[in-house]
Each structure stands twice: as C-alpha cells, then as structure tokens.
Design a protein around this motif. Structure first.
Motif, short mmCIF file in Angstrom:
data_model
loop_
_atom_site.label_atom_id
_atom_site.label_comp_id
_atom_site.label_asym_id
_atom_site.label_seq_id
_atom_site.Cartn_x
_atom_site.Cartn_y
_atom_site.Cartn_z
N LYS A 15 0.79 -1.19 0.06
CA LYS A 15 0.08 -0.18 -0.01
C LYS A 15 0.92 0.90 0.04
O LYS A 15 1.72 1.46 0.96
CB LYS A 15 -0.96 -0.05 1.15
CG LYS A 15 -1.76 -1.17 1.15
CD LYS A 15 -2.89 -1.17 2.45
CE LYS A 15 -3.69 -2.52 2.00
NZ LYS A 15 -3.48 -3.59 3.22
N LEU A 16 0.83 1.91 -1.15
CA LEU A 16 1.70 3.25 -1.13
C LEU A 16 0.74 4.28 -0.82
O LEU A 16 -0.40 4.52 -1.22
CB LEU A 16 2.02 3.42 -2.76
CG LEU A 16 2.97 2.26 -3.37
CD1 LEU A 16 3.01 2.55 -4.79
CD2 LEU A 16 4.16 1.89 -2.40
N ASN A 17 1.36 5.45 0.09
CA ASN A 17 0.67 6.40 0.38
C ASN A 17 1.03 7.31 -0.65
O ASN A 17 2.16 7.65 -1.15
CB ASN A 17 1.04 6.92 1.81
CG ASN A 17 0.50 8.11 2.49
OD1 ASN A 17 -0.46 7.99 2.61
ND2 ASN A 17 1.43 9.24 2.63
N ALA A 18 0.03 8.25 -0.97
CA ALA A 18 0.11 9.18 -2.28
C ALA A 18 -0.70 10.33 -1.78
O ALA A 18 -1.67 10.40 -1.06
CB ALA A 18 -0.24 8.66 -3.47
N ASN A 19 -0.41 11.39 -2.47
CA ASN A 19 -1.05 12.86 -2.48
C ASN A 19 -1.35 13.35 -3.73
O ASN A 19 -0.09 13.47 -4.58
CB ASN A 19 -0.24 13.72 -1.26
CG ASN A 19 -0.47 13.48 0.08
OD1 ASN A 19 -1.48 13.32 0.56
ND2 ASN A 19 0.49 13.22 0.64
N PHE A 67 7.57 5.67 -1.62
CA PHE A 67 8.08 4.49 -2.22
C PHE A 67 7.89 3.37 -1.27
O PHE A 67 7.84 3.64 0.08
CB PHE A 67 9.58 4.44 -2.57
CG PHE A 67 9.75 4.92 -3.70
CD1 PHE A 67 9.37 4.63 -5.15
CD2 PHE A 67 10.39 6.23 -3.73
CE1 PHE A 67 9.82 5.42 -6.31
CE2 PHE A 67 10.83 7.06 -4.92
CZ PHE A 67 10.25 6.58 -6.40
N ARG A 68 7.70 2.17 -1.58
CA ARG A 68 7.47 0.96 -0.58
C ARG A 68 8.55 0.97 0.66
O ARG A 68 9.77 1.26 0.32
CB ARG A 68 7.39 -0.33 -1.22
CG ARG A 68 8.48 -0.73 -1.98
CD ARG A 68 8.67 -1.80 -2.75
NE ARG A 68 7.60 -2.23 -3.80
CZ ARG A 68 6.92 -3.35 -3.88
NH1 ARG A 68 7.04 -4.38 -3.16
NH2 ARG A 68 5.98 -3.29 -4.56
N GLY A 69 7.98 0.73 1.82
CA GLY A 69 8.76 0.98 2.86
C GLY A 69 9.40 2.14 3.26
O GLY A 69 10.16 2.43 4.11
N HIS A 70 8.79 3.29 2.73
CA HIS A 70 9.21 4.73 3.10
C HIS A 70 8.08 5.59 3.66
O HIS A 70 7.01 5.16 3.14
CB HIS A 70 9.74 5.42 1.94
CG HIS A 70 11.05 4.97 1.55
ND1 HIS A 70 11.31 3.76 0.68
CD2 HIS A 70 12.31 5.41 1.52
CE1 HIS A 70 12.75 3.63 0.58
NE2 HIS A 70 13.17 4.64 1.03
N GLY A 71 8.06 6.28 4.40
CA GLY A 71 6.99 7.19 4.90
C GLY A 71 5.83 6.39 5.37
O GLY A 71 6.12 5.43 6.21
#
Length: 92
Positions: A15-19, A67-71
């Motif tokens: 699951k990628l967090n995006a804005n 990116f995956r594993g970030h933020g």
C-alpha cells in the motif's frame, strides 16, 4: 490549495501512501514527484509539500507518493520476500 490523500495498492499488495494536488485547469499536465530512497526519506518533507503547492498554483496537477517501505507506505513482509525471491530463483 486542494490536496487529496490517495492509497495505491500494488500487484503484490503493498500500500503506497500518495497525495494528489489537482489543477484547476482541465487536461493540465501532471508532475510526478519521486523522493530520494533511504532511511527517513519520504514525500512528507516540508520542501516537497512547498514545491507541490507551487506547481499546483502554476497550473499543474501533482502526484507525490512514498515508495514502498518509506514514509507511510508499507512493504511486503519478510516471509513473502523470501517466497518471491525463491520463486524467482526457480524461474516460477
């Protein structure tokens, strides 16, 4: 300015967090902002938000994501990583 939180789910379940910063213009060009890779790196840095806001004000639509594993994005679990690596070794 408007900023919409978006979740992107990858084919392997990450699951990628995006804005998304939509443009007021129809069919506006979109800028995809990619943060550096590494510990403590994400799209949450204040300078990234400032740049996204400035681009949006300039008429662009903007998408930032971790990116995956970030933020706030997830990563695939260690067991799944081992299974996928083994499958790749076997050519599956």
């Amino acid at each position: 300015m408007i900023c919409v939180s978006v979740k992107i789910v990858t084919a392997d379940g990450v699951k990628l967090n995006a804005n998304f910063y939509p443009s007021e213009k129809k069919n506006a060009p979109t800028v995809l902002m990619l943060h550096p890779i590494g510990d403590g790196k994400s799209s949450k840095a204040p300078e990234w938000k400032s740049l996204a806001d400035a681009l949006q004000k300039g008429g662009y639509a903007v998408l930032t994501f971790d990116f995956r594993g970030h933020g706030d994005s997830t990563t695939i679990g260690a067991e799944r990583e081992r299974v996928l690596a083994r499958a790749a070794e076997l050519g599956v």
